[in-house]
Motif scaffolding. Structure first.
Motif, PDB file in Angstrom:
ATOM      1  N   ALA A 141      -0.416 -10.817  -0.393  1.00 36.21           N
ATOM      2  CA  ALA A 141      -0.496  -9.562  -0.514  1.00 36.21           C
ATOM      3  C   ALA A 141       0.589  -8.775  -0.649  1.00 36.21           C
ATOM      4  O   ALA A 141       1.046  -7.822  -1.531  1.00 36.21           O
ATOM      5  CB  ALA A 141      -1.350  -8.753   0.474  1.00 36.21           C
ATOM      6  N   VAL A 142       1.873  -9.182  -0.132  1.00 41.38           N
ATOM      7  CA  VAL A 142       3.237  -8.776   0.200  1.00 41.38           C
ATOM      8  C   VAL A 142       3.653  -8.984  -1.304  1.00 41.38           C
ATOM      9  O   VAL A 142       4.468  -8.103  -1.763  1.00 41.38           O
ATOM     10  CB  VAL A 142       4.102  -9.178   1.060  1.00 41.38           C
ATOM     11  CG1 VAL A 142       5.430  -8.750   1.013  1.00 41.38           C
ATOM     12  CG2 VAL A 142       3.529  -8.733   2.542  1.00 41.38           C
ATOM     13  N   GLU A 143       3.617 -10.264  -1.828  1.00 43.59           N
ATOM     14  CA  GLU A 143       4.093 -10.446  -3.068  1.00 43.59           C
ATOM     15  C   GLU A 143       3.800  -9.869  -4.282  1.00 43.59           C
ATOM     16  O   GLU A 143       4.552  -9.244  -5.277  1.00 43.59           O
ATOM     17  CB  GLU A 143       3.970 -11.965  -3.326  1.00 43.59           C
ATOM     18  CG  GLU A 143       4.506 -12.863  -2.526  1.00 43.59           C
ATOM     19  CD  GLU A 143       4.315 -14.388  -2.728  1.00 43.59           C
ATOM     20  OE1 GLU A 143       3.372 -14.865  -3.568  1.00 43.59           O
ATOM     21  OE2 GLU A 143       4.774 -15.295  -1.963  1.00 43.59           O
ATOM     22  N   LYS A 144       2.323  -9.334  -4.101  1.00 42.72           N
ATOM     23  CA  LYS A 144       1.736  -8.417  -5.170  1.00 42.72           C
ATOM     24  C   LYS A 144       1.967  -6.901  -4.704  1.00 42.72           C
ATOM     25  O   LYS A 144       1.356  -6.138  -5.572  1.00 42.72           O
ATOM     26  CB  LYS A 144       0.010  -8.823  -5.155  1.00 42.72           C
ATOM     27  CG  LYS A 144      -0.159 -10.253  -5.691  1.00 42.72           C
ATOM     28  CD  LYS A 144      -1.591 -10.243  -5.786  1.00 42.72           C
ATOM     29  CE  LYS A 144      -1.934 -12.032  -6.053  1.00 42.72           C
ATOM     30  NZ  LYS A 144      -3.430 -12.086  -6.325  1.00 42.72           N
ATOM     31  N   ARG A 145       2.438  -6.615  -3.606  1.00 39.77           N
ATOM     32  CA  ARG A 145       2.668  -5.192  -3.272  1.00 39.77           C
ATOM     33  C   ARG A 145       1.499  -4.700  -3.137  1.00 39.77           C
ATOM     34  O   ARG A 145       1.552  -3.339  -3.074  1.00 39.77           O
ATOM     35  CB  ARG A 145       3.619  -4.420  -4.321  1.00 39.77           C
ATOM     36  CG  ARG A 145       4.890  -5.064  -4.603  1.00 39.77           C
ATOM     37  CD  ARG A 145       5.708  -4.214  -5.569  1.00 39.77           C
ATOM     38  NE  ARG A 145       6.976  -4.791  -5.817  1.00 39.77           N
ATOM     39  CZ  ARG A 145       8.335  -4.758  -5.321  1.00 39.77           C
ATOM     40  NH1 ARG A 145       8.154  -3.850  -4.060  1.00 39.77           N
ATOM     41  NH2 ARG A 145       9.335  -5.069  -5.576  1.00 39.77           N
ATOM     42  N   ASP A 146       0.536  -5.422  -2.486  1.00 39.58           N
ATOM     43  CA  ASP A 146      -0.648  -4.653  -2.077  1.00 39.58           C
ATOM     44  C   ASP A 146      -0.652  -4.575  -0.647  1.00 39.58           C
ATOM     45  O   ASP A 146      -1.307  -5.284   0.125  1.00 39.58           O
ATOM     46  CB  ASP A 146      -2.042  -5.782  -2.532  1.00 39.58           C
ATOM     47  CG  ASP A 146      -3.223  -5.155  -2.160  1.00 39.58           C
ATOM     48  OD1 ASP A 146      -3.353  -3.910  -1.885  1.00 39.58           O
ATOM     49  OD2 ASP A 146      -4.366  -5.730  -2.295  1.00 39.58           O
ATOM     50  N   TYR A 147       0.123  -3.507  -0.207  1.00 40.55           N
ATOM     51  CA  TYR A 147       0.198  -3.389   1.207  1.00 40.55           C
ATOM     52  C   TYR A 147      -0.833  -3.006   1.830  1.00 40.55           C
ATOM     53  O   TYR A 147      -0.812  -3.167   3.363  1.00 40.55           O
ATOM     54  CB  TYR A 147       1.509  -2.253   1.490  1.00 40.55           C
ATOM     55  CG  TYR A 147       2.777  -2.883   0.830  1.00 40.55           C
ATOM     56  CD1 TYR A 147       3.362  -3.981   1.120  1.00 40.55           C
ATOM     57  CD2 TYR A 147       3.409  -1.992  -0.311  1.00 40.55           C
ATOM     58  CE1 TYR A 147       4.554  -4.470   0.553  1.00 40.55           C
ATOM     59  CE2 TYR A 147       4.653  -2.479  -0.737  1.00 40.55           C
ATOM     60  CZ  TYR A 147       4.994  -3.790  -0.409  1.00 40.55           C
ATOM     61  OH  TYR A 147       6.379  -4.326  -1.099  1.00 40.55           O
ATOM     62  N   LYS A 148      -1.530  -2.263   1.230  1.00 41.42           N
ATOM     63  CA  LYS A 148      -3.001  -1.628   2.001  1.00 41.42           C
ATOM     64  C   LYS A 148      -3.848  -2.890   2.521  1.00 41.42           C
ATOM     65  O   LYS A 148      -4.387  -2.778   3.473  1.00 41.42           O
ATOM     66  CB  LYS A 148      -3.830  -0.708   1.213  1.00 41.42           C
ATOM     67  CG  LYS A 148      -3.161   0.470   0.833  1.00 41.42           C
ATOM     68  CD  LYS A 148      -4.238   1.451   0.003  1.00 41.42           C
ATOM     69  CE  LYS A 148      -3.312   2.740  -0.255  1.00 41.42           C
ATOM     70  NZ  LYS A 148      -4.181   3.490  -1.263  1.00 41.42           N
ATOM     71  N   LYS A 149      -3.464  -4.182   1.716  1.00 40.75           N
ATOM     72  CA  LYS A 149      -4.324  -5.047   2.209  1.00 40.75           C
ATOM     73  C   LYS A 149      -3.909  -5.739   3.588  1.00 40.75           C
ATOM     74  O   LYS A 149      -4.871  -6.413   4.338  1.00 40.75           O
ATOM     75  CB  LYS A 149      -4.417  -6.270   1.230  1.00 40.75           C
ATOM     76  CG  LYS A 149      -5.554  -7.352   1.219  1.00 40.75           C
ATOM     77  CD  LYS A 149      -5.535  -8.407   0.107  1.00 40.75           C
ATOM     78  CE  LYS A 149      -6.594  -9.412   0.204  1.00 40.75           C
ATOM     79  NZ  LYS A 149      -6.501 -10.316  -0.978  1.00 40.75           N
ATOM     80  N   LEU A 150      -2.762  -5.447   3.967  1.00 38.03           N
ATOM     81  CA  LEU A 150      -2.332  -5.879   5.166  1.00 38.03           C
ATOM     82  C   LEU A 150      -3.012  -5.613   6.683  1.00 38.03           C
ATOM     83  O   LEU A 150      -3.037  -6.294   7.718  1.00 38.03           O
ATOM     84  CB  LEU A 150      -0.666  -5.574   5.479  1.00 38.03           C
ATOM     85  CG  LEU A 150       0.143  -6.332   4.592  1.00 38.03           C
ATOM     86  CD1 LEU A 150       1.695  -5.789   4.558  1.00 38.03           C
ATOM     87  CD2 LEU A 150      -0.018  -7.741   4.448  1.00 38.03           C
ATOM     88  N   TYR A 151      -3.696  -4.278   6.227  1.00 37.48           N
ATOM     89  CA  TYR A 151      -4.629  -3.756   7.517  1.00 37.48           C
ATOM     90  C   TYR A 151      -5.515  -4.551   7.714  1.00 37.48           C
ATOM     91  O   TYR A 151      -6.295  -4.909   8.903  1.00 37.48           O
ATOM     92  CB  TYR A 151      -4.867  -2.358   7.362  1.00 37.48           C
ATOM     93  CG  TYR A 151      -3.938  -1.241   7.171  1.00 37.48           C
ATOM     94  CD1 TYR A 151      -3.367  -0.784   8.588  1.00 37.48           C
ATOM     95  CD2 TYR A 151      -3.298  -0.767   5.932  1.00 37.48           C
ATOM     96  CE1 TYR A 151      -2.487   0.278   8.490  1.00 37.48           C
ATOM     97  CE2 TYR A 151      -2.154   0.234   6.058  1.00 37.48           C
ATOM     98  CZ  TYR A 151      -1.904   0.515   7.153  1.00 37.48           C
ATOM     99  OH  TYR A 151      -0.878   1.650   7.204  1.00 37.48           O
ATOM    100  N   LEU A 152      -6.258  -5.199   6.451  1.00 32.34           N
ATOM    101  CA  LEU A 152      -7.381  -6.146   6.815  1.00 32.34           C
ATOM    102  C   LEU A 152      -7.007  -7.546   7.300  1.00 32.34           C
ATOM    103  O   LEU A 152      -7.473  -8.080   8.121  1.00 32.34           O
ATOM    104  CB  LEU A 152      -7.909  -6.369   5.417  1.00 32.34           C
ATOM    105  CG  LEU A 152      -9.280  -7.603   5.282  1.00 32.34           C
ATOM    106  CD1 LEU A 152     -10.381  -7.164   6.064  1.00 32.34           C
ATOM    107  CD2 LEU A 152      -9.602  -7.779   3.661  1.00 32.34           C
ATOM    108  N   VAL A 153      -5.786  -7.862   6.800  1.00 28.34           N
ATOM    109  CA  VAL A 153      -5.145  -8.921   7.343  1.00 28.34           C
ATOM    110  C   VAL A 153      -4.898  -9.068   8.887  1.00 28.34           C
ATOM    111  O   VAL A 153      -5.137  -9.979   9.622  1.00 28.34           O
ATOM    112  CB  VAL A 153      -3.880  -9.706   6.653  1.00 28.34           C
ATOM    113  CG1 VAL A 153      -2.946 -10.696   7.157  1.00 28.34           C
ATOM    114  CG2 VAL A 153      -4.251  -9.801   4.987  1.00 28.34           C
ATOM    115  N   ASP A 154      -4.322  -7.898   9.291  1.00 21.55           N
ATOM    116  CA  ASP A 154      -3.879  -7.864  10.475  1.00 21.55           C
ATOM    117  C   ASP A 154      -4.999  -7.543  11.671  1.00 21.55           C
ATOM    118  O   ASP A 154      -5.227  -7.906  12.729  1.00 21.55           O
ATOM    119  CB  ASP A 154      -2.703  -6.738  10.825  1.00 21.55           C
ATOM    120  CG  ASP A 154      -2.268  -6.577  12.320  1.00 21.55           C
ATOM    121  OD1 ASP A 154      -2.007  -7.587  12.880  1.00 21.55           O
ATOM    122  OD2 ASP A 154      -2.161  -5.583  12.666  1.00 21.55           O
TER     123      ASP A 154
END
Length: 279
Positions: A141-154
């Motif tokens: 997600a970071v590589e694709k700059r999809d930072y909103k997805k990090l909330y789901l990951v965390d």
């Protein structure tokens, strides 16, 4: 004492919450809710015997009082101790008719805590291994700059790891473990060599936790004095846990104020010298 499926499910839920990042991080989760001292209260409320839960939690807390996890290295999982070991110890005490405040009751509870704590390491590393999958998703997600997805990951995906390695094992062990305790009671009578050995070993286990704590805080010979002062004070005056905590808080405040005065004196002296030079 028996454990219903609902009670087992609640214990499994608290086992998950003890390490979930969404519950205030490690400070509130792992290092507070996951400690046996707090877990004993929670288990006591769920199982309907608060006094026994707290006493069993205190007995197990002494063993792991100085347990740390440097770099993720875990020798025992205290969350398993809190939400698997304490309920099963409470069931065992009820089956054998032992008082949790007695020497035999404390020894039995300590033995259960040590056994479950070692087994809990498997669940801990299982959770960590599954979390590597979510970490990989996070990097993508970071590589694709999809930072909103990090909330789901965390905050979202780790629930899957804890459901698999915390909730389900805790629920099953607490529910089915009660039957195993009854089997142990039938197979190992109180006056047998096996139970006497268990009580002896269990009585020595708190010494391990105290010894580890002693090794961490004692740097010179004079450090032994305040360490043993609390034990002598409690043994001589019969002070309970609440009273000892209040007394310890008072000494901590006094020590803090003395150190603050020691720091303030050089600063005040330096300011006085500067004023003299200006004059």
């Amino acid at each position: 004492m028996t454990i219903s499926w609902l009670q087992a499910a609640l214990l499994g839920l608290f086992a998950c919450l003890s390490s979930m990042p969404g519950l205030g991080g490690s400070s509130i989760g792992n290092y507070t809710l996951g400690r046996p001292l707090i877990g004993g209260l929670v288990c006591g409320i769920i199982l309907g015997d608060i006094q026994t839960g707290i006493l069993v939690g205190c007995a197990m807390q002494v063993i792991y009082i100085a347990l740390v996890t440097p770099g993720g290295t875990v020798s025992a999982d205290v969350r398993a101790v809190s939400y698997i070991g304490i309920p099963l110890a409470m069931v065992a005490l009820g089956s054998y008719g032992l008082d949790a405040a007695s020497t035999e009751g404390t020894a039995l509870a300590s033995s259960f805590g040590a056994m479950v704590g070692t087994v809990g390491t498997v669940l801990f590393y299982g959770t960590a291994t599954i979390n590597l999958v979510w970490q990989h998703i996070g990097w993508k997600a970071v590589e694709k700059r999809d930072y909103k997805k990090l909330y789901l990951v965390d905050m979202g995906l780790p629930w899957i790891s804890h459901l698999i390695c915390s909730f389900i094992p805790t629920m099953i062990m607490c529910k089915l473990g009660a039957n195993v305790v009854e089997l142990i009671k039938t197979t190992l009578p109180m006056d047998g060599i096996a139970m006497k050995t268990l009580f002896t070993v269990g009585s020595l286990l708190p010494c391990v936790g105290i010894a580890i704590l002693l090794k961490q805080i004692v740097k010179k010979a004079t450090d032994f004095v305040p360490f043993f002062f609390g034990f002598v004070f409690a043994a001589s005056l019969g002070v309970n846990l609440v009273g000892a905590t209040i007394i310890a808080a008072m000494f901590a405040i006094m020590n803090y104020k003395i150190k603050m005065l020691a720091i303030a004196k050089p600063a005040a002296a330096a300011a006085y010298d500067d004023d003299e030079e200006e004059i």
